[in-house]
Scaffold this active site. Structure first.
Site, PDB file in Angstrom:
ATOM      1  N   ARG B 127      -6.299 -51.609  -8.094  1.00 23.75           N
ATOM      2  CA  ARG B 127      -7.215 -50.743  -8.858  1.00 23.75           C
ATOM      3  C   ARG B 127      -8.499 -50.430  -8.096  1.00 23.75           C
ATOM      4  O   ARG B 127      -9.537 -50.145  -8.696  1.00 23.75           O
ATOM      5  CB  ARG B 127      -7.566 -51.367 -10.213  1.00 23.75           C
ATOM      6  CG  ARG B 127      -6.366 -51.521 -11.127  1.00 23.75           C
ATOM      7  CD  ARG B 127      -6.752 -51.547 -12.598  1.00 23.75           C
ATOM      8  NE  ARG B 127      -5.594 -51.882 -13.404  1.00 23.75           N
ATOM      9  CZ  ARG B 127      -5.286 -53.131 -13.761  1.00 23.75           C
ATOM     10  NH1 ARG B 127      -6.053 -54.138 -13.406  1.00 23.75           N
ATOM     11  NH2 ARG B 127      -4.217 -53.361 -14.485  1.00 23.75           N
ATOM     12  N   LYS B 149     -12.665 -37.048  -2.146  1.00 32.19           N
ATOM     13  CA  LYS B 149     -11.392 -36.523  -2.647  1.00 32.19           C
ATOM     14  C   LYS B 149     -10.259 -37.115  -1.832  1.00 32.19           C
ATOM     15  O   LYS B 149     -10.247 -37.041  -0.608  1.00 32.19           O
ATOM     16  CB  LYS B 149     -11.358 -35.000  -2.519  1.00 32.19           C
ATOM     17  CG  LYS B 149     -12.137 -34.281  -3.596  1.00 32.19           C
ATOM     18  CD  LYS B 149     -11.755 -32.817  -3.588  1.00 32.19           C
ATOM     19  CE  LYS B 149     -12.554 -32.033  -4.607  1.00 32.19           C
ATOM     20  NZ  LYS B 149     -12.190 -30.607  -4.585  1.00 32.19           N
ATOM     21  N   GLU B 191     -13.599 -24.720   8.501  1.00 33.21           N
ATOM     22  CA  GLU B 191     -14.424 -25.405   7.501  1.00 33.21           C
ATOM     23  C   GLU B 191     -15.891 -25.445   7.936  1.00 33.21           C
ATOM     24  O   GLU B 191     -16.790 -25.425   7.099  1.00 33.21           O
ATOM     25  CB  GLU B 191     -13.910 -26.832   7.252  1.00 33.21           C
ATOM     26  CG  GLU B 191     -12.454 -26.910   6.788  1.00 33.21           C
ATOM     27  CD  GLU B 191     -12.240 -26.607   5.300  1.00 33.21           C
ATOM     28  OE1 GLU B 191     -13.226 -26.352   4.587  1.00 33.21           O
ATOM     29  OE2 GLU B 191     -11.069 -26.625   4.857  1.00 33.21           O
ATOM     30  N   LYS B 232     -21.970 -30.499   2.989  1.00 33.25           N
ATOM     31  CA  LYS B 232     -20.992 -31.039   2.054  1.00 33.25           C
ATOM     32  C   LYS B 232     -21.602 -32.157   1.225  1.00 33.25           C
ATOM     33  O   LYS B 232     -21.389 -32.239   0.009  1.00 33.25           O
ATOM     34  CB  LYS B 232     -19.755 -31.545   2.799  1.00 33.25           C
ATOM     35  CG  LYS B 232     -18.764 -32.200   1.860  1.00 33.25           C
ATOM     36  CD  LYS B 232     -17.346 -31.890   2.146  1.00 33.25           C
ATOM     37  CE  LYS B 232     -16.457 -32.393   1.021  1.00 33.25           C
ATOM     38  NZ  LYS B 232     -15.042 -32.278   1.314  1.00 33.25           N
ATOM     39  N   GLU B 242     -16.656 -32.202  -9.266  1.00 31.32           N
ATOM     40  CA  GLU B 242     -16.283 -30.791  -9.319  1.00 31.32           C
ATOM     41  C   GLU B 242     -16.188 -30.248 -10.736  1.00 31.32           C
ATOM     42  O   GLU B 242     -15.177 -29.694 -11.132  1.00 31.32           O
ATOM     43  CB  GLU B 242     -14.950 -30.569  -8.579  1.00 31.32           C
ATOM     44  CG  GLU B 242     -14.712 -29.097  -8.299  1.00 31.32           C
ATOM     45  CD  GLU B 242     -13.527 -28.876  -7.357  1.00 31.32           C
ATOM     46  OE1 GLU B 242     -13.145 -29.807  -6.644  1.00 31.32           O
ATOM     47  OE2 GLU B 242     -13.021 -27.762  -7.348  1.00 31.32           O
ATOM     48  N   ARG B 246     -19.439 -27.871  -7.048  1.00 33.25           N
ATOM     49  CA  ARG B 246     -18.601 -28.329  -5.952  1.00 33.25           C
ATOM     50  C   ARG B 246     -17.473 -27.341  -5.672  1.00 33.25           C
ATOM     51  O   ARG B 246     -16.955 -27.288  -4.560  1.00 33.25           O
ATOM     52  CB  ARG B 246     -18.030 -29.719  -6.263  1.00 33.25           C
ATOM     53  CG  ARG B 246     -17.204 -30.282  -5.115  1.00 33.25           C
ATOM     54  CD  ARG B 246     -16.990 -31.776  -5.225  1.00 33.25           C
ATOM     55  NE  ARG B 246     -16.149 -32.240  -4.128  1.00 33.25           N
ATOM     56  CZ  ARG B 246     -15.973 -33.502  -3.801  1.00 33.25           C
ATOM     57  NH1 ARG B 246     -16.574 -34.443  -4.491  1.00 33.25           N
ATOM     58  NH2 ARG B 246     -15.205 -33.836  -2.795  1.00 33.25           N
ATOM     59  N   ASN B 250     -14.568 -24.635  -2.211  1.00 31.56           N
ATOM     60  CA  ASN B 250     -13.217 -24.079  -2.166  1.00 31.56           C
ATOM     61  C   ASN B 250     -13.199 -22.636  -1.673  1.00 31.56           C
ATOM     62  O   ASN B 250     -12.160 -21.977  -1.750  1.00 31.56           O
ATOM     63  CB  ASN B 250     -12.579 -24.165  -3.553  1.00 31.56           C
ATOM     64  CG  ASN B 250     -12.306 -25.606  -3.935  1.00 31.56           C
ATOM     65  OD1 ASN B 250     -11.804 -26.375  -3.133  1.00 31.56           O
ATOM     66  ND2 ASN B 250     -12.669 -25.968  -5.146  1.00 31.56           N
ATOM     67  N   HIS B 253     -10.131 -21.297  -0.217  1.00 32.90           N
ATOM     68  CA  HIS B 253      -9.054 -22.251  -0.482  1.00 32.90           C
ATOM     69  C   HIS B 253      -8.044 -21.789  -1.529  1.00 32.90           C
ATOM     70  O   HIS B 253      -6.903 -22.214  -1.506  1.00 32.90           O
ATOM     71  CB  HIS B 253      -9.630 -23.610  -0.883  1.00 32.90           C
ATOM     72  CG  HIS B 253     -10.169 -24.388   0.282  1.00 32.90           C
ATOM     73  ND1 HIS B 253     -11.196 -23.929   1.073  1.00 32.90           N
ATOM     74  CD2 HIS B 253      -9.807 -25.587   0.807  1.00 32.90           C
ATOM     75  CE1 HIS B 253     -11.463 -24.814   2.022  1.00 32.90           C
ATOM     76  NE2 HIS B 253     -10.635 -25.837   1.886  1.00 32.90           N
ATOM     77  N   HIS B 257      -4.575 -22.037  -0.108  1.00 34.45           N
ATOM     78  CA  HIS B 257      -3.566 -22.944  -0.666  1.00 34.45           C
ATOM     79  C   HIS B 257      -2.300 -22.194  -1.061  1.00 34.45           C
ATOM     80  O   HIS B 257      -1.189 -22.686  -0.882  1.00 34.45           O
ATOM     81  CB  HIS B 257      -4.122 -23.677  -1.881  1.00 34.45           C
ATOM     82  CG  HIS B 257      -5.002 -24.839  -1.529  1.00 34.45           C
ATOM     83  ND1 HIS B 257      -5.837 -25.446  -2.445  1.00 34.45           N
ATOM     84  CD2 HIS B 257      -5.166 -25.520  -0.376  1.00 34.45           C
ATOM     85  CE1 HIS B 257      -6.485 -26.435  -1.866  1.00 34.45           C
ATOM     86  NE2 HIS B 257      -6.104 -26.502  -0.606  1.00 34.45           N
ATOM     87  N   HIS B 272      -3.715 -26.025   7.478  1.00 32.46           N
ATOM     88  CA  HIS B 272      -4.682 -25.839   6.404  1.00 32.46           C
ATOM     89  C   HIS B 272      -5.866 -24.957   6.824  1.00 32.46           C
ATOM     90  O   HIS B 272      -6.213 -23.999   6.131  1.00 32.46           O
ATOM     91  CB  HIS B 272      -5.163 -27.209   5.924  1.00 32.46           C
ATOM     92  CG  HIS B 272      -6.225 -27.139   4.877  1.00 32.46           C
ATOM     93  ND1 HIS B 272      -6.003 -26.635   3.621  1.00 32.46           N
ATOM     94  CD2 HIS B 272      -7.547 -27.473   4.903  1.00 32.46           C
ATOM     95  CE1 HIS B 272      -7.133 -26.677   2.912  1.00 32.46           C
ATOM     96  NE2 HIS B 272      -8.077 -27.172   3.675  1.00 32.46           N
TER      97      HIS B 272
END
Lengths: 376, 376
Positions: B127, B149, B191, B232, B242, B246, B250, B253, B257, B272
């Site tokens: 955990r 993330k 990026e 960032k 987000e 945030r 993207n 993206h 994506h 990517h």
């Protein structure tokens, strides 16, 4: 007879922005749709097991439909074996297929296995979707649905993989307990008794005086469950991530988990609550053996657990059990191991449990040998 | 030449009790053992891929051994395909086998795939175990290693399964970039340019004036990476999960994506960063088409990305691409979909990006059709 408002108890879990309520009472499942809508969900991904689906899914689906919510149900086989990576992947895929989005809700409908599995799936779906826990077993109502621990088992040990993911609401419909097999009800009762043994001697005395309270429908059952939830909520609010105090909730669990691992989680031989019952009796006997706790208190624990039909000795488990060394090895793979040292929850008496981080491993091993001796 | 202290830049990510530092400079991997020891770890579970292991694992293992730490290494195949449930299960099992405990550390040594996979494994191991990110690709250094993330892909979409799990430290050893294939370096650069396009027009102008800055070793590279990390970090500190701002990160993206999904994450066809480059150019063209952004700004974006060798049109992707409807469907399965509505990051100009939650789907579809027309 119509359901009365007085039948419902509310326990709040004070966790700041992650605070939530636990509602306890008969008939709550019929209102789950309304509750989900109030949380702002548009769609609900129900996760349940085959057994619970047969008993309670129609009520839940009727309620969700009545509240105008889109919903889809993912069913898993009943039983601990569903707490696996494979089943987790299937549940997550089912929730993605149902297009459950970040503002939506996962509904965990079932006992501890479903709650842990569905809660974990919600925790990792799109990096976190809210979960509504609707526990249908006593164990889940008083323990696993509250506090945000979710997870699955590894072949290397129980609950070794998971997340802290607090539910947004817990609906503990006590009427579902009437459909529970007696053995399951008894097993869940071990966790109820645990709260008395940790730090509430009055509650334990009340349970001793009313050994059927939680087993039969009525206000005493709701009181027993609410007291348990309140105790757990207080500990969780103090120590959400188990860096200190929360470890107290593991009373009976270090021994219990080792026994469960030893029978390879075969529920025909031992279910979690039975392991906890034996583990709590062992923790008190170990405390007495270490001179920390009066023998009489250990005997009281044994008497009450026996009175409700719970096992208190390893010998009560059918079939062969590994030796002291094997159990000890299982204990060392426990999540709570720190720097290679075992953490035990020991007691100075009923309601006087404490976290012991410096127990001599040799004494623990010696205690296990005596517990496992044929004469014991 | 000995390494000078001035070579190292430090960026702090202000997240309260989850705050951490990003160190950027050449040769940092040689000090990873010392850094891990300083964090109080006793054992370190290294997760890396076969390619990075061949290049940098000896340095890391020497450093860990030198600091007196126990360590074990889990290797995964290089490439996006490792971001799967199966590989996650293998990594978690490897870390359990290595007896990584709650106070210990997972070390993610590699690019974005390793960082996402190892970070997620750390998030769910017992955990939650701490992770030290040691990104070895430009993409990972300026983006994926920072901000917490983590996750894996689902057959239904990229990064649909994961957790927010902030690292305890990021060591961006810029010397590792000298071992990176040119294509990877370029892809990561998308990026870097993104941060200029979001809200830092001066940084974008500096990149336009110094198109090789980040590609070659030296202080300009460190400055470019540190500026990116700082950008960032600022966004992440404002909006860790987000729920708002945030989403700006993207930029490029949503389109990117969809393209990656369309080629089934086949990195031979599209990696990517290339998807992000095409996606950013598309976002600016879409913004211009909607009358939000001057055509000249869209042209500036295209010019700079082309100047460093990045693709700016779907037609640059080798092989067949699905139609507008197929791409649109991919976009709708994006994590960021809310109430069925798409979120676009659009721009009013270079450095003037914003989150648009009310774009007419018909106009988006129409734009996609024009982008995919043979003449485009």
């Amino acid at each position: 007879m119509t359901r009365m408002v007085e039948d419902i108890e509310r326990v709040s879990v004070g966790l700041g922005e992650r605070a939530y309520d636990i509602l306890i009472g008969p008939g709550l499942l019929a209102g789950v749709g309304e509750a989900a809508a109030k949380l702002g969900a548009r769609a609900v991904g129900v996760v349940t097991d085959e057994t619970v689906a047969g008993l309670h899914l129609p009520t839940v689906e009727r309620s969700l439909a009545g509240a105008g919510l889109a919903f889809d149900t993912v069913r898993v086989p009943a039983g601990e074996a569903s707490k696996s990576f494979d089943m987790l992947a299937r549940v997550v895929d089912g929730l993605l297929a149902a297009r459950i989005e970040r503002g939506d809700l996962v509904l965990a409908l079932g006992g501890g296995v479903v709650g842990d599995l569905a809660g974990f799936a919600a925790a990792i779906l799109r990096r976190g979707v809210r979960v509504l826990q609707a526990p249908t077993s006593l164990l889940a109502q008083v323990d696993s649905s509250v506090g945000g621990k979710t997870g699955i088992n590894s072949p290397r040990g129980k609950n070794l993989i998971g997340a802290f993911h607090q539910p947004s609401l817990v609906l503990a419909d006590t009427a579902t307990l009437d459909t529970l097999p007696e053995r399951e009800l008894r097993a869940g009762y071990a966790e109820v008794a645990k709260y008395g043994l940790i730090d509430d001697p009055d509650f334990f005395a009340w349970l001793e005086a009313n050994p059927r309270a939680v087993f039969c429908a009525g206000p005493d059952r709701i009181r027993g469950i609410a007291t348990s939830c309140r105790a757990k909520a207080a500990v969780v609010a103090r120590d959400e991530r188990e860096t200190g105090d929360r470890a107290l909730l593991n009373l009976g669990h270090t021994f219990g988990h080792a026994l469960e691992a030893d029978v390879a989680y075969d529920s025909a031989r031992l279910v979690h609550g039975e392991g906890v019952a034996i583990g709590m009796a062992m923790a008190f006997r170990f405390s007495a053996a270490l001179g920390l706790c009066p023998e009489e208190d250990a005997a009281r624990v044994e008497r009450h657990l026996s009175a409700v039909g719970l096992p208190i000795r390893v010998s009560a488990i059918p079939g062969p059990i590994g030796g002291a060394e094997a159990l000890f090895a299982h204990m060392q793979q426990d999540k709570k191991v720190s720097r290679g040292r075992l953490t035990f929850i020991l007691a100075r008496g009923v309601g006087k449990s404490f976290v012991a981080r410096d127990v001599d491993p040799a004494r623990a091993l010696d205690f296990l040998r005596r517990e496992l001796a044929p004469a014991a």
